[in-house]
Scaffold this active site. Structure first.
Site, short mmCIF file in Angstrom:
data_model
loop_
_atom_site.label_atom_id
_atom_site.label_comp_id
_atom_site.label_asym_id
_atom_site.label_seq_id
_atom_site.Cartn_x
_atom_site.Cartn_y
_atom_site.Cartn_z
N ARG A 94 -58.03 -26.44 19.76
CA ARG A 94 -57.71 -27.88 19.68
C ARG A 94 -58.96 -28.73 19.82
NH1 ARG A 94 -53.32 -31.37 23.30
NH2 ARG A 94 -53.92 -33.40 22.48
N ASN A 148 -46.35 -27.53 17.93
CA ASN A 148 -46.78 -28.57 17.01
C ASN A 148 -47.61 -27.99 15.87
OD1 ASN A 148 -45.72 -31.07 17.85
ND2 ASN A 148 -47.12 -31.10 19.60
N CYS A 169 -38.80 -32.24 19.60
CA CYS A 169 -39.90 -33.07 20.13
C CYS A 169 -39.31 -33.94 21.22
CB CYS A 169 -40.47 -33.93 19.00
SG CYS A 169 -41.82 -35.03 19.51
N HIS A 197 -43.33 -37.34 14.58
CA HIS A 197 -44.49 -38.18 14.90
C HIS A 197 -44.75 -39.23 13.81
CE1 HIS A 197 -46.29 -35.21 18.07
NE2 HIS A 197 -45.06 -35.62 18.36
N TYR A 248 -46.79 -42.79 18.12
CA TYR A 248 -47.71 -42.08 17.22
C TYR A 248 -48.07 -42.91 15.99
CZ TYR A 248 -47.83 -37.66 19.71
OH TYR A 248 -48.07 -36.68 20.65
#
Length: 433
Positions: A94, A148, A169, A197, A248
């Site tokens: 990440r 995700n 989510c 998102h 988001y």
């Protein structure tokens, strides 16, 4: 469905797992879980998180066998529910997804940015392998995924496997909760739609009264997630949109501001999460701890237990209640294709999820935005499944957070190389984990 339940958690070494255990404990009278398999390939984290999970279950008096394993077959065989919360490449991947794009003046963001694109490239091949094994070892089981990018993974699995699957989510749950509390409503009828998102609340009604106009006149924002920095939306913006965006959407509506903040930040979110995770693991190692610590809420997983385990409860007990999930559209939104994965309200029962139709929806801004980002998601899945670099570039050119060929190409090549060991579709000779 068995009267005794076997639940498998894939990625159980995640520090989110105590959230799920808490949800199981809360519903112990309606979910007869006889076997819980905690599966992870990270031996250290599985040992620490698994041991806390065992203490929580024992303290709550659940008569449940707990198995910790790194063997996928052990986890899946005869499972009734499989909960997936994987991070292929772990948090260091990440960090690369977030830092390398900044060199190309791009937002990496792990779900909607080019970092999210690469998280999909790493995760989809592994999830398809798990789905294939589920078809063999537990063909009647439900796969509940909150790895995700959840929407893109749903798009991939529901169009490229035969498993019964829902994407999940906690953003919608937190949005509904904050809207109810701010407007002081009890059981409002809320219309929520979008992609994962990339979603909006487009109607709020209770006792025949329209509360959306009230919310827009107030410039009402829903609660921002703990894991993303938020400045909120102005009254003028929400009135212009005609709906309440999820937090988001700040990445899309305030792209340049977000990029500037990311450039100025001392640590990326991934680097912060590494620190939080180590702190959590240190807390979890305390053999006197028998409950979920409050610090976990800062990790971004607040209410995961409520969202995930209440969904299991709704399926197992055929509750026919409404949840927001990621699933195939199948006509719910007239402006999307039937096989598009969308994030909408659905009625949940033992036969699965039936999306609640939103007939006559005419907000052109939302329709056009969803179609554009869905085009990105379709090409992303194509690239993940086939290894087509042309599909990858077409995807990135459709992503509003990228949309520049030279930057996309250079960043794609650099991220592809650093993630090489997790990308069998682009490097067939390498092994996935």
């Amino acid at each position: 469905m068995n009267t005794k339940l076997k639940i498998a958690i894939i990625g159980a070494g995640s520090t989110y797992t105590p959230e799920l255990i808490e949800g199981m404990i809360k519903r112990k009278d309606v979910l007869p879980i006889s076997e819980l398999v905690l599966m992870d390939i990270d031996e250290r984290k599985l040992s620490i998180v698994g041991s806390l999970s065992e203490r929580m279950i024992e303290a709550a008096g659940l008569s449940c066998r707990v198995i910790k394993t790194d063997n996928l077959e052990t986890a899946l065989t005869d499972a009734d529910f499989v909960l997936a919360q994987m991070r292929v490449g772990k948090l260091p991947a990440r960090v690369l997804d977030e830092t390398i794009p900044l060199k190309h003046n791009l937002i990496g963001q792990e779900t909607c940015g080019i970092g999210g694109f690469f998280k999909a490239m790493r995760t989809i091949p592994v999830m398809l392998q798990i789905a294939k094994r589920m078809e063999e070892l537990c063909p009647d089981a439900w796969l509940i995924n909150f790895s995700n990018p959840a929407g893109i993974i749903t798009e991939a699995l529901l169009n490229h496997s035969k498993v019964k699957m829902l994407g999940l989510c906690n953003v919608p749950y937190n949005m509904f909760k904050s809207i109810r509390e701010t407007l002081n409503l009890n059981q409002p009828d809320i219309t929520y739609l979008g992609l994962n998102h990339l979603s909006w609340i487009t109607a709020i009604e209770e006792n025949g009264q329209d509360y959306l106009k009230t919310a827009l006149d107030m410039g009402l924002n829903s609660e921002a997630m703990k894991n993303i920095p938020s400045s909120g939306f102005s009254k003028e913006l929400v009135q212009m949109v005609g709906a309440i965006p999820s937090s988001y959407l700040e990445y899309y509506y305030f792209k340049e501001k977000k990029l500037k903040l990311l450039h100025e930040s001392e640590l990326t979110r991934g680097q912060q999460c590494i620190q939080i995770e180590e702190e959590l693991l240190g807390i979890y190692e305390d053999s006197e701890l028998h409950a979920k610590p409050e610090l976990l809420s800062t990790r971004g997983g607040a209410n995961y237990s409520e969202v995930a385990i209440s969904l299991v409860d709704a399926i197992y007990n055929d509750k026919q209640e409404v949840h927001v999930v990621n699933l195939l559209n199948n006509g719910a939104l007239e402006f999307m294709e039937d096989n598009d994965a969308v994030e909408v309200c659905a009625v949940i029962g033992k036969d699965g999820a039936k999306p609640v139709p939103v007939p006559g929806f005419d907000n052109r801004h939302i329709i056009d935005y969803m179609r554009m980002v869905k085009a990105y998601e379709r090409e992303t899945v194509s690239a993940a499944v086939t290894g087509s670099e042309d599909a990858a570039m077409r995807a990135l050119l459709m992503n509003p957070l990228v949309a520049d060929y030279n930057a996309a190409y250079d960043c794609f090549q650099e991220l592809k190389e650093v993630h090489k060991e997790y990308l069998p579709q682009f490097f067939p000779a390498v092994r996935t984990v």
